[in-house]
Design an enzyme around this catalytic site. Sequence first.
Site, PDB file in Angstrom:
ATOM      1  N   ALA A 147       0.853  -1.195   0.000  1.00  0.00           N
ATOM      2  CA  ALA A 147       0.000   0.000   0.000  1.00  0.00           C
ATOM      3  C   ALA A 147       0.882   1.236   0.000  1.00  0.00           C
ATOM      4  O   ALA A 147       1.356   1.669   1.051  1.00  0.00           O
ATOM      5  CB  ALA A 147      -0.935   0.004   1.202  1.00  0.00           C
ATOM      6  N   GLY A 148       1.115   1.774  -1.200  1.00  0.00           N
ATOM      7  CA  GLY A 148       1.890   2.998  -1.336  1.00  0.00           C
ATOM      8  C   GLY A 148       0.975   4.116  -1.777  1.00  0.00           C
ATOM      9  O   GLY A 148       0.246   4.702  -0.973  1.00  0.00           O
ATOM     10  N   ASP A 159      -3.026  17.889   1.827  1.00  0.00           N
ATOM     11  CA  ASP A 159      -3.224  19.110   1.047  1.00  0.00           C
ATOM     12  C   ASP A 159      -2.567  20.309   1.719  1.00  0.00           C
ATOM     13  O   ASP A 159      -2.088  21.229   1.052  1.00  0.00           O
ATOM     14  CB  ASP A 159      -4.722  19.379   0.843  1.00  0.00           C
ATOM     15  N   ARG A 187       1.679  19.232   1.613  1.00  0.00           N
ATOM     16  CA  ARG A 187       2.430  19.022   0.370  1.00  0.00           C
ATOM     17  C   ARG A 187       3.168  20.275  -0.112  1.00  0.00           C
ATOM     18  O   ARG A 187       4.295  20.165  -0.607  1.00  0.00           O
ATOM     19  CB  ARG A 187       1.504  18.469  -0.714  1.00  0.00           C
ATOM     20  N   ARG A 238      35.812  29.613 -11.564  1.00  0.00           N
ATOM     21  CA  ARG A 238      36.472  28.570 -12.345  1.00  0.00           C
ATOM     22  C   ARG A 238      36.907  29.122 -13.698  1.00  0.00           C
ATOM     23  O   ARG A 238      36.084  29.666 -14.452  1.00  0.00           O
ATOM     24  CB  ARG A 238      35.504  27.404 -12.536  1.00  0.00           C
ATOM     25  N   GLN A 289      25.926  20.031 -13.378  1.00  0.00           N
ATOM     26  CA  GLN A 289      26.655  20.047 -14.649  1.00  0.00           C
ATOM     27  C   GLN A 289      27.622  21.218 -14.723  1.00  0.00           C
ATOM     28  O   GLN A 289      28.717  21.098 -15.274  1.00  0.00           O
ATOM     29  CB  GLN A 289      25.664  20.110 -15.819  1.00  0.00           C
ATOM     30  N   GLU A 314       4.963  11.741  -0.364  1.00  0.00           N
ATOM     31  CA  GLU A 314       3.695  12.486  -0.263  1.00  0.00           C
ATOM     32  C   GLU A 314       2.996  12.614  -1.620  1.00  0.00           C
ATOM     33  O   GLU A 314       2.444  13.656  -1.969  1.00  0.00           O
ATOM     34  CB  GLU A 314       3.909  13.853   0.388  1.00  0.00           C
ATOM     35  N   THR A 334       3.601  10.666  -5.621  1.00  0.00           N
ATOM     36  CA  THR A 334       4.527  10.777  -6.748  1.00  0.00           C
ATOM     37  C   THR A 334       4.037  11.843  -7.724  1.00  0.00           C
ATOM     38  O   THR A 334       2.875  12.237  -7.706  1.00  0.00           O
ATOM     39  CB  THR A 334       4.639   9.438  -7.484  1.00  0.00           C
TER      40      THR A 334
END
Length: 385
Positions: free
Chosen positions: A128-129, A238, A241, A266, A336, A363, A365
């Site tokens: 149960a996810g 609600d 999140r 750099r 990057q 909370e 996906t």
Amino acid sequence: MLSSHEQREFRDALIRFGRDVVEPHVHVMEAEDRLPDALRRSFAEMNLLNLWLPEEYGGPGADLTTVCIAKEALGRTSLAASTLCANNSIGLILPVVEFGTPEQKEIYLGAAARGDQICAVAITEPDAGSDVSSIAARAVRSAEGYVINGHKNWITWAGEADYLLVFARTSEGRGNDGISAFLVDRQAPGLRVGKKEGKMGRHGAPTYEVHFEDCQVPAHALIGPEGQAFKVCMRILDLNRPTVAASALGMAKECFDVALEYAGQRRQFGKPISQFQAIQDKIADMAMMIEAADRLLYSICQEIPAASAMQASYLSSVAKCHVTEAALKVIDLAFQVLGAYGYSTEFKLERMYRDARLNTILEGTSEIHRMIIARRLVSGDAVPR
């Protein structure tokens, strides 16, 4: 997009708190995936654990915007620390304030007022996810209250918590009806914290399996009407999140600052790499994503408290999905810019890169949030802003 001088001062104070108080603990948190006791005490002294507790119950009385400011500021130093901030809001304060009886408010909010309480939310199970209706843990009425049996996993802070907000089925059948919520003392007989989960990131916020073996809880542990915990869960999520989005935003801003400074220092081919168009494009893209995410998040924070349930659900998912995904892209671009140094533990980017990946999963996906957004709009239950 902070509208007042007080909000900016609060944010800046917590950024300093993160660097002065949290940063010295990060190495131990990373190496051992544990919450140092000293850090917990520091958070308690600053009332950072119970930010959402109303003033009438002895708390700071913070609103959603204030909680997001705090979590964004701490996210610049550590996702685990940002997760700890306002920790007992989702697992204790919000469910009791929103759905608790006067007796429960006296018991639990009085405890929260001490400022040192940590709470865990025990929803997920091996099967149960995202599908909360698949919860198999059972709670059966007894003479003293309820007896809970079941197995939970991926429960953050379970080993450190004073209370767990446990979701268990109280009636037969599948579906969201029949699931109830209980505030369970971690010392309750029959509650056993199992193994610590090994994780890619967010070290310092340990996650555990939890076993309930004839765990006896009193009747007043039931939060909200029996069998209606899905409504409790959704309202809490609600409200919470957007705070996950705030943590991600803080991480993105910190990584952007590191990349911008690095690009100016750099030198390659006789000049700073910030003078090359390829690097400037990345700087511009990061800046645009951060500006948009910031404005989206804090404007939504202003709207959610007064919004209808369906509109709040829509707005919460928009904020959580968009900001966490944008933050992940920003951190990848910053990574990057630093090149091999981004991959090095000398810089915080490699840690934040690992941590940021979690924010698009927990909370809800990103896929679940897209489903919520589309369903609310297609049904007409929510409208675009």
